[in-house]
Design a protein around this motif. Structure first.
Motif, short mmCIF file in Angstrom:
data_model
loop_
_atom_site.label_atom_id
_atom_site.label_comp_id
_atom_site.label_asym_id
_atom_site.label_seq_id
_atom_site.Cartn_x
_atom_site.Cartn_y
_atom_site.Cartn_z
N VAL A 325 41.97 41.69 40.06
CA VAL A 325 40.57 42.12 39.97
C VAL A 325 39.79 41.13 39.13
N SER A 326 38.65 40.69 39.66
CA SER A 326 37.78 39.78 38.92
C SER A 326 36.44 40.45 38.64
N ILE A 327 36.02 40.43 37.36
CA ILE A 327 34.72 40.97 36.98
C ILE A 327 33.77 39.84 36.59
N ASP A 328 34.13 38.58 36.91
CA ASP A 328 33.26 37.44 36.57
C ASP A 328 33.05 36.52 37.77
N GLN A 329 32.80 37.10 38.92
CA GLN A 329 32.43 36.39 40.14
C GLN A 329 33.61 35.77 40.88
N GLY A 330 34.84 36.00 40.42
CA GLY A 330 36.00 35.40 41.05
C GLY A 330 36.51 34.18 40.32
N MET A 331 36.02 33.94 39.11
CA MET A 331 36.50 32.80 38.33
C MET A 331 37.85 33.08 37.69
N THR A 332 38.01 34.29 37.15
CA THR A 332 39.29 34.70 36.56
C THR A 332 39.64 36.09 37.06
N THR A 655 28.32 58.80 39.23
CA THR A 655 29.14 57.66 39.63
C THR A 655 29.63 56.95 38.37
N ASN A 656 30.38 55.87 38.57
CA ASN A 656 30.82 55.02 37.47
C ASN A 656 30.28 53.61 37.67
N ALA A 657 29.99 52.94 36.58
CA ALA A 657 29.59 51.54 36.61
C ALA A 657 30.46 50.76 35.64
N ILE A 658 30.82 49.54 36.00
CA ILE A 658 31.62 48.69 35.14
C ILE A 658 30.75 47.54 34.65
N TYR A 659 30.87 47.22 33.37
CA TYR A 659 30.07 46.16 32.76
C TYR A 659 30.75 44.83 33.04
N THR A 660 30.20 44.06 33.93
CA THR A 660 30.80 42.81 34.38
C THR A 660 30.16 41.62 33.67
N LEU A 661 30.79 40.46 33.83
CA LEU A 661 30.29 39.24 33.21
C LEU A 661 29.56 38.40 34.25
N GLY A 662 28.27 38.61 34.36
CA GLY A 662 27.45 37.81 35.27
C GLY A 662 27.94 37.80 36.69
N ALA A 663 28.52 38.90 37.15
CA ALA A 663 29.15 38.92 38.48
C ALA A 663 28.14 38.74 39.60
#
Length: 667
Positions: A325-332, A655-663
């Motif tokens: 799972v990536s929360i930073d656009q697929g970088m990590t 609903t739920n929201a996840i705090y992502t890094l600039g996704a």
């Protein structure tokens, strides 16, 4: 030749990149062929339940697609089904997606061109009428016209030249481009030289034309690529980098896959797991991006841990299902175990572990042990998972090659190739490759509208007649026979109707108006009764859902399709931004919308003026949050959305929201 609401004679199986490894000696008696065809009728009739007043039966209509490289023009522009018997093709291992307007797009690799490398390796199709008809598009991989005289041995009908076409996969952008089209992407492996790189073909005009990027992968020598799209112009591919111990690489472009634009590279294996995952002890599954929050999901199966890897060595049975799972656009990526089977002889590394995401952000992973089919679900963005729940039931005693598509909250469609034959023992070597010719395979479809409820029921039907009989090899290019079904197929659901379209492969001789026998030319027979159940009869079919419920149920008046909470400061600071997008799907106007995050009110700025009329969309954004709300990247927050209708009544959804890094930056 229709039989009630089920149209018999749509049997399509698989195609392969290395066709010379797929030929096998088929001796089929007339009695066996008749048994195969009549058993398809019995199976279909047995699998489709009787309609009730509350729930109509789920039924499918089947037909063959066009795409014959051995005829002039390669069938480009031919619409199927038709009465002219021009709907015939030599493709297999297909995939399918739908755009938000309800158009279906399919792709399938050409068995006979890929091996020779002298004509278009991948075909593409489009439906603009909810899957009732599909038209063959210009070939995505053809990069030049064949200007020689129409000598079929050399030009195959002037379909152009393509050094690619293996392992095709397709993706459609969730947002329109500047010309009001949804970008369509087709990925395929290079075949000349084999596996050297990955081709990504992009259409920005609904499939009317294509541009080609012949070197999309950051690491050369690749296998089994997948593709997924986000925003208007972001597209990502994942693949096995076979020179780097079968590592899974994810490369992304923010410029619609144009040459040189795949500049973002990441590994699906995080630092805590790469030591034992990247030792040829993994089997790749598909790639998915949730357009609601821009999370990237890569599914695979592997060993459980380092001691497990050390105990079994190289290329062991993959008894653990994982998701990255990536929360930073697929970088990590961060790797999570979906399910670990303590029986280390169980192998989930078949074609293929599959992931899909519904409109509420719930994630589903489907996996087969070569006998039964299971799914697990996550309601917290892949962090934790439910236990396995079995999907298939009799008469599909064996279920392989799963694919899924999700709709509204908890609604899930799953398809697979199934037969009533089952292993005679639990021994690891007792699998579908050893099944006798009496094993009759069909396309199965099963739907669950409450898939996030443990133990909820599945509605299973056979969506086709018999598509193959006998063994099914799942060892890829190392197969010495029984690979007519190749490795996968697919299903998509229309966002407008919720009904499904299945694209699949058959190696059966039917020769009906809906499913003509494929011919190399207008005069010479190709697929005949004597070549039934072999590569000579392989072709791609469609099964379109004609009745029964769809997966897009629209349970709310205000349907939210984007809920993006992200930190826009990529340098370690905290700059939150919350964007929301939805549509009034009810019958009355909505006068106001209020939002709470973790029980605290958040004020949004809406780009539209209320009241919001039925059918109108609304977009909102805020960068201001209550002082008591502490935001941390990766944390999950409850969101309560209350819509007030014109009559004064309210509707509340949580609903739920996840705090992502600039996704979602740049989308």
């Amino acid at each position: 030749m229709p039989y009630g609401t089920f149209v018999i004679g749509r049997k399509s199986l698989s195609s392969v990149m290395h066709i010379e490894r797929k030929f096998r000696n088929h001796t089929v008696t007339t009695l066996l062929v008749l048994l195969t065809l009549t058993s398809g009728l019995l199976l279909a009739n047995r699998a489709i339940p009787k309609a009730t007043a509350a729930t109509p039966a789920t039924t499918f209509s089947n037909f063959e697609l066009a795409g014959n490289p051995f005829t002039l023009g390669s069938s480009v522009g031919v619409t199927c089904p038709n009465s002219a018997r021009t709907c015939q093709n030599t493709e297999g291992e297909p995939s399918i997606r739908a755009d938000r307007a309800g158009n279906f797009y399919g792709s399938s690799e050409n068995v006979f061109c890929v091996i020779g490398g002298q004509c278009g390796g991948t075909f593409a199709y489009k439906s603009t009428d909810d899957g009732q008809h599909f038209t063959t598009l210009p070939l995505p991989n053809s990069v030049s016209e064949c200007h020689q005289p129409p000598v079929q041995e050399q030009c195959f009908g002037r379909v152009g030249f393509s050094p690619a076409g293996g392992d095709t996969d397709i993706a459609v952008a969730p947002r329109k481009n500047s010309n009001e089209f949804y970008n369509v992407y087709v990925a395929s492996l290079q075949s000349n030289p084999p596996l050297a790189n990955i081709y990504v073909s992009t259409s920005k005009n609904g499939g009317a034309s294509w541009s080609i990027n012949p070197a999309s992968a950051s690491i050369p020598l690749d296998d089994r690529e997948w593709i997924a799209a986000d925003g208007a112009n972001k597209v990502c591919i994942s693949y096995h980098a076979i020179l780097t111990t079968n590592g899974i690489v994810v490369d992304c472009s923010y410029d619609a896959g144009s040459p040189g634009s795949f500049l973002q590279h990441g590994s699906a294996f995080d630092v805590n797991h790469i030591a034992f995952l990247a030792q040829f002890n993994n089997a790749i599954g598909n790639l998915a991006i949730d357009p609601r929050n821009h999370l990237v999901y890569q599914v695979f199966s592997a060993v459980k841990d380092l001691p497990d890897a050390l105990a079994c060595g190289t290329s062991c049975h993959t008894h653990t299902v994982w998701i990255a799972v990536s929360i930073d656009q697929g970088m990590t990526f961060t790797d999570y175990i979906v399910y670990n089977n303590p029986n280390t002889s169980v192998d989930y590394g078949h074609q293929f572990v599959n992931v899909s995401v519904d409109n509420s952000g719930n994630v589903y992973v489907i996996y087969s042990d070569d006998h039964n089919l299971f799914y697990s679900f996550s309601t917290n963005f892949g962090n934790t998972w439910s236990r396995p729940f079995q999907i298939n039931k009799s008469p599909s005693n064996t279920a392989i090659f799963p694919w899924s598509t999700a709709g509204s909250n908890g609604a899930l469609d799953v398809v697979w190739y199934g037969t009533d034959t089952q292993p005679t023992s639990s021994a690891p070597g007792d699998h579908p490759d050893t099944y006798p010719d009496t094993a009759l395979w069909s396309v199965y479809f099963s739907q669950n509208l409450q898939a996030t409820t443990p133990g909820s029921s599945w509605n299973q039907v056979a969506a086709s007649g018999i598509i193959h009989h006998g063994g099914v090899c799942e060892a890829g290019v190392t197969c010495t026979g029984n690979r007519d079904l190749l490795d996968d197929f697919g299903v998509a659901a229309s966002p407008t109707t919720g009904l499904a379209a299945i694209i699949y492969t058959s190696d059966q001789f039917v020769d009906s108006t809906q499913e003509p026998a494929t011919r190399r030319s207008a005069t010479s027979p190709f697929c005949t009764l004597s070549t039934n159940n072999s590569i000579d009869c392989e072709h791609t079919n469609i099964a379109v859902q004609t009745s029964g419920p769809g997966v897009n149920q629209h349970p709310h008046d205000f349907e939210v399709d984007e809920e993006d909470l992200e930190n826009t400061d990529l340098n370690g600071g905290n700059a939150p931004d919350f964007r929301m997008h939805g549509e009034d799907m009810g019958r009355t106007a909505i006068t106001s919308i209020s939002v709470q995050v973790s029980g605290l009110p958040v004020t949004f700025t809406w780009t539209n003026t209320f009241p919001l009329l039925p059918g109108q969309v609304a977009t909102a954004e805020t960068r201001t949050f209550p002082l008591g709300l502490v935001l941390a990247v990766g944390s999950i927050y409850s969101v309560t959305i209350t819509a007030t209708r014109a009559d004064g009544t309210t509707e509340t959804q949580r609903t739920n929201a996840i705090y992502t890094l600039g996704a979602g930056l740049g989308l």
